[in-house]
Enzyme design. Structure first.
Site, PDB file in Angstrom:
ATOM      1  N   ALA A  14     -23.026  -8.562 -43.613  1.00 21.18           N
ATOM      2  CA  ALA A  14     -22.643  -8.363 -42.352  1.00 21.18           C
ATOM      3  C   ALA A  14     -24.204  -7.835 -41.762  1.00 21.18           C
ATOM      4  O   ALA A  14     -23.891  -6.980 -40.685  1.00 21.18           O
ATOM      5  CB  ALA A  14     -21.555  -7.813 -41.871  1.00 21.18           C
ATOM      6  N   ARG A  40     -19.411  -3.156 -38.521  1.00 25.00           N
ATOM      7  CA  ARG A  40     -18.064  -3.046 -38.030  1.00 25.00           C
ATOM      8  C   ARG A  40     -17.970  -3.248 -36.519  1.00 25.00           C
ATOM      9  O   ARG A  40     -16.896  -3.702 -35.902  1.00 25.00           O
ATOM     10  CB  ARG A  40     -17.392  -1.543 -38.107  1.00 25.00           C
ATOM     11  CG  ARG A  40     -17.002  -1.458 -39.589  1.00 25.00           C
ATOM     12  CD  ARG A  40     -16.255  -0.215 -39.709  1.00 25.00           C
ATOM     13  NE  ARG A  40     -15.691  -0.098 -40.981  1.00 25.00           N
ATOM     14  CZ  ARG A  40     -16.309   0.465 -42.144  1.00 25.00           C
ATOM     15  NH1 ARG A  40     -17.411   0.881 -41.994  1.00 25.00           N
ATOM     16  NH2 ARG A  40     -15.531   0.599 -43.308  1.00 25.00           N
ATOM     17  N   HIS A  50     -30.061  -2.855 -40.582  1.00 25.57           N
ATOM     18  CA  HIS A  50     -30.333  -3.300 -41.952  1.00 25.57           C
ATOM     19  C   HIS A  50     -31.707  -3.755 -42.210  1.00 25.57           C
ATOM     20  O   HIS A  50     -32.459  -3.370 -43.121  1.00 25.57           O
ATOM     21  CB  HIS A  50     -29.557  -4.235 -42.661  1.00 25.57           C
ATOM     22  CG  HIS A  50     -27.968  -3.821 -42.807  1.00 25.57           C
ATOM     23  ND1 HIS A  50     -26.836  -4.457 -41.847  1.00 25.57           N
ATOM     24  CD2 HIS A  50     -27.138  -2.954 -43.234  1.00 25.57           C
ATOM     25  CE1 HIS A  50     -25.702  -3.958 -42.160  1.00 25.57           C
ATOM     26  NE2 HIS A  50     -25.848  -3.058 -43.157  1.00 25.57           N
ATOM     27  N   GLN A  57     -23.943  10.228 -46.097  1.00 27.51           N
ATOM     28  CA  GLN A  57     -24.339   9.743 -47.384  1.00 27.51           C
ATOM     29  C   GLN A  57     -25.700   9.879 -48.020  1.00 27.51           C
ATOM     30  O   GLN A  57     -25.615   9.888 -49.023  1.00 27.51           O
ATOM     31  CB  GLN A  57     -24.002   8.050 -46.969  1.00 27.51           C
ATOM     32  CG  GLN A  57     -24.489   7.182 -47.932  1.00 27.51           C
ATOM     33  CD  GLN A  57     -23.991   5.591 -47.577  1.00 27.51           C
ATOM     34  OE1 GLN A  57     -23.026   5.477 -47.738  1.00 27.51           O
ATOM     35  NE2 GLN A  57     -24.995   4.848 -47.094  1.00 27.51           N
TER      36      GLN A  57
HETATM   37  P1  AMP Z   1     -23.846  -0.629 -44.882  1.00 29.59           P
HETATM   38  O1  AMP Z   1     -24.157  -2.088 -45.084  1.00 29.59           O
HETATM   39  O2  AMP Z   1     -23.051  -0.376 -43.641  1.00 29.59           O
HETATM   40  O3  AMP Z   1     -23.533  -0.073 -46.277  1.00 29.59           O
HETATM   41  O4  AMP Z   1     -25.281  -0.044 -44.683  1.00 29.59           O
HETATM   42  C1  AMP Z   1     -26.349  -0.159 -45.543  1.00 29.59           C
HETATM   43  C2  AMP Z   1     -27.348   0.526 -45.234  1.00 29.59           C
HETATM   44  O5  AMP Z   1     -27.945   0.287 -43.810  1.00 29.59           O
HETATM   45  C3  AMP Z   1     -26.967   2.193 -45.134  1.00 29.59           C
HETATM   46  O6  AMP Z   1     -28.056   2.913 -45.629  1.00 29.59           O
HETATM   47  C4  AMP Z   1     -26.921   2.332 -43.875  1.00 29.59           C
HETATM   48  O7  AMP Z   1     -26.895   3.651 -43.366  1.00 29.59           O
HETATM   49  C5  AMP Z   1     -28.034   1.539 -43.271  1.00 29.59           C
HETATM   50  N1  AMP Z   1     -27.704   1.201 -41.767  1.00 29.59           N
HETATM   51  C6  AMP Z   1     -26.456   0.796 -41.385  1.00 29.59           C
HETATM   52  N2  AMP Z   1     -26.442   0.484 -39.898  1.00 29.59           N
HETATM   53  C7  AMP Z   1     -27.631   1.127 -39.430  1.00 29.59           C
HETATM   54  C8  AMP Z   1     -28.276   1.415 -38.390  1.00 29.59           C
HETATM   55  N3  AMP Z   1     -27.869   1.093 -37.094  1.00 29.59           N
HETATM   56  N4  AMP Z   1     -29.577   1.759 -38.184  1.00 29.59           N
HETATM   57  C9  AMP Z   1     -30.420   2.034 -39.420  1.00 29.59           C
HETATM   58  N5  AMP Z   1     -29.794   1.884 -40.716  1.00 29.59           N
HETATM   59  C10 AMP Z   1     -28.347   1.579 -40.702  1.00 29.59           C
END
Ligand code: AMP
Length: 292
Positions: free
Chosen positions: A44, A201, A49, A167
């Site tokens: 998503a 989300r 990302h 994390q």
């Molecule tokens: P997730 O798909 O939510 O597990 O996120 C994958 C990676 O993208 C993780 O390292 C998150 O911290 C990073 N991430 C998610 N949202 C953001 C954002 N708004 N800005 C920068 N990195 C992000």
């Protein structure tokens, strides 16, 4: 331009670990000096990302992104069920942004011995506070899946977002504990123009709920302003909590902690970082910001 890039210009999609391991072994053999950057995600995808992919692309010759909604890190089965899945759009975004390989594994490729396979690690206490305290088992699941990914991809550098600040600390501890030869790069949080931290989300929120969720960002900014005149951290926490609760979200926690060890801060002579987790309806959102 490395040889590899002459041969491969389109995004390669791989869905099993043995194929990925052998492809990366070939790449290393052909390009012994090249660096591999890795961006683990749950899909998503959004510009947050993509900022990680772009950074990885700048610093490495090959970029691998994984898309895997990891069941072991969800403490709430409904949250796992609701988690958005947009595989086709994700692949298009990765392709448009220069990612070389996307790894889309099935659950049994990551957990060949089942989801209950034991995983042990000393978290050094970082799993007892904030996200760790409110989402039992969450960080164990995160560490378990990232450990598996690091063994498959063996990246030189791995990129994580500071939106999930705690994390990043867990991943650094994983690298130390399991002796992974990877450099962890923490990247800044990308926000909407109004300030909402981008998150997969957010797709589950209506426009009105997105508007309501701005209270998180406004509270963090208030924290940055108010800390200048507030030396009592307990009082500041209370004031920020009262401010937050004027909005329409349900607060899970608001904590002022030291970003170096994530433990509660007592005074502002130390670095102070504000961490918030809240529900907008059924959707759980987190954010954080350095205050001083
Ligand atoms: P997730 O798909 O939510 O597990 O996120 C994958 C990676 O993208 C993780 O390292 C998150 O911290 C990073 N991430 C998610 N949202 C953001 C954002 N708004 N800005 C920068 N990195 C992000």
């Amino acid at each position: 331009m490395p040889l590899w890039h002459l041969a491969v210009s389109a995004l390669i999609t791989i869905d099993n670990s043995s194929a990925l391991i052998s492809l990366l072994a070939d790449f290393r053999k052909q390009n012994p000096d090249a660096k591999i950057g890795f961006v683990p995600t749950m899909g998503a995808l959004h510009q947050g990302h993509i900022s990680l992919i772009t950074r990885a692309k700048k610093e490495n010759q090959l970029v691998v992104c994984s898309i895997f909604v990891n069941p072991t890190q969800f403490n709430d089965p409904k949250d796992l069920e609701r988690y958005p899945r947009t595989a086709e759009a994700d692949a298009a975004m990765l392709s448009d942004n220069g990612c070389d390989i996307v790894y889309f594994p099935a659950v049994d490729d990551i957990y060949p011995n089942g989801l209950n396979e034991p995983f042990d690690m000393d978290f050094g206490g970082i799993d007892n506070v904030m996200e760790g305290a409110h989402r039992p088992g969450h960080f164990k699941g995160v560490a378990q899946v990232v450990d598996r990914f690091f063994r498959i991809v063996r990246p030189d550098r791995a990129y994580f977002g500071q939106k999930d600040f705690q994390q990043v600390a867990v991943i650094r501890q994983l690298v130390k504990e399991k002796k992974h030869a990877v450099e962890i790069i923490a990247c800044p949080t990308l926000r909407s123009t109004q300030g909402l931290a981008l998150s997969s989300r957010n797709m589950l929120l209506s426009e009105e709920e997105k508007e309501n969720s701005l209270i998180i960002y406004k509270t963090l900014l208030s924290g940055q302003n108010w800390i200048k005149d507030n030396s009592d951290i307990t009082e500041l926490t209370e004031k920020l909590t009262v401010f937050f609760k004027k909005g329409n979200l349900h607060l899970e926690y608001l904590e002022l902690a030291n970003p170096e060890n994530l433990q509660p801060v007592k005074n502002k002579n130390q670095p102070v970082h504000c961490f918030i987790a809240a529900f907008c309806g059924k959707v759980r959102l987190i954010d954080n910001m350095r205050l001083n």
